[in-house]
Design an enzyme around this catalytic site. Sequence first.
Site, PDB file in Angstrom:
ATOM      1  N   THR A  98      -3.337   9.624  -4.737  1.00 57.43           N
ATOM      2  CA  THR A  98      -3.106   9.652  -3.291  1.00 57.43           C
ATOM      3  C   THR A  98      -1.839  10.417  -2.960  1.00 57.43           C
ATOM      4  O   THR A  98      -1.811  11.236  -2.032  1.00 57.43           O
ATOM      5  CB  THR A  98      -3.006   8.210  -2.740  1.00 57.43           C
ATOM      6  N   GLU A 151       0.834  -1.209   0.000  1.00 58.27           N
ATOM      7  CA  GLU A 151       0.000   0.000   0.000  1.00 58.27           C
ATOM      8  C   GLU A 151       0.868   1.258   0.000  1.00 58.27           C
ATOM      9  O   GLU A 151       0.488   2.285  -0.579  1.00 58.27           O
ATOM     10  CB  GLU A 151      -0.921  -0.065   1.238  1.00 58.27           C
TER      11      GLU A 151
END
Length: 309
Positions: free
Chosen positions: A183, A129
């Site tokens: 992100t 991640e």
Amino acid sequence: MVNQVTVFVPASIANLGCGFDIMGMAVESAGDILSMEMSDGDGIEIINRTDYDIPASVEDNVMTPSIRAMLAAAGVRKHLKITLMCKIMPGSGIGSSAASAAGAVVALNTLLGNRFSEKEMIEFAMEGEAISSGGARHADNVAPAIIGGIVLICSYSPFEYIRIPFPATFCAAIAHPRITVKTSESRAVLPKEIPLKGAILQWANVGGLVAGFMNGDMGLVGRSMRDVIVEPYRKQFIPGFDELRERLFEAGARAFNISGSGPSVFALCDNVKKAEELCIIMSEHFQSKGIDADALVALGDNRGARVIF
Ligand code: HSE
């Protein structure tokens, strides 16, 4: 020992308003499906059968660091062939990269005879991640994706978390405007330091949110699910964010926030009928700005990633 497994991993909403990087929940309305085949040898092979593009190189895929970390901890060398069959839309803000990393570790752990705990799987998944977050390790998507429910990360070092089941009345409406918000970019706009006044409000809200979830007090959940630290910097990426919030609250939403780093947004409400109404409002709002949007009603997923065959 089995050498092939297929898993489903639910989508997830990170941050839950005030809980930047420390809270998230799994939702059952969308998810990834992937299969993994293990054989003797070395290397990772990824076959993409979904509608979406994935990184061209295995080295850039979020699954790769998670798999390598788990294989190294297990002390084994294996060849892994992964087939992605269904994918949450990348960049949507509902845990697409987390679902890939989580799916890879849950599948591999199954093939390795379930030798790692849930907590260890979450830590392996965080390795992957981190790629999509510009290097930041956070578990607010991968933890709920793996274990389901609402997850509060109490500490990253040492890693500790608690899982809170969904209150019975939990229901959300999610809208994904078709705009791109990376992100890494939405993290780059955040300040390095925050004012004490804002911090006090934020930690009061985190306390209220956790107490509200644990007591099934959706009024308190709604009042506490507010973000005064991160949202002011990120809402610029979502056209008409404040205007949409006002419309949703007028229509009966209890809370409205960015899902993770966006661009998806979500509203919390008391029942499916209300969530359907809120989905329509959100879709119309984005259409009025010239942006296509997908909206869906989201119920909590208490199970997390699971082997389906
Ligand atoms: N907590 C993360 C963020 C979730 O808001 O940046 C997205 O990965």
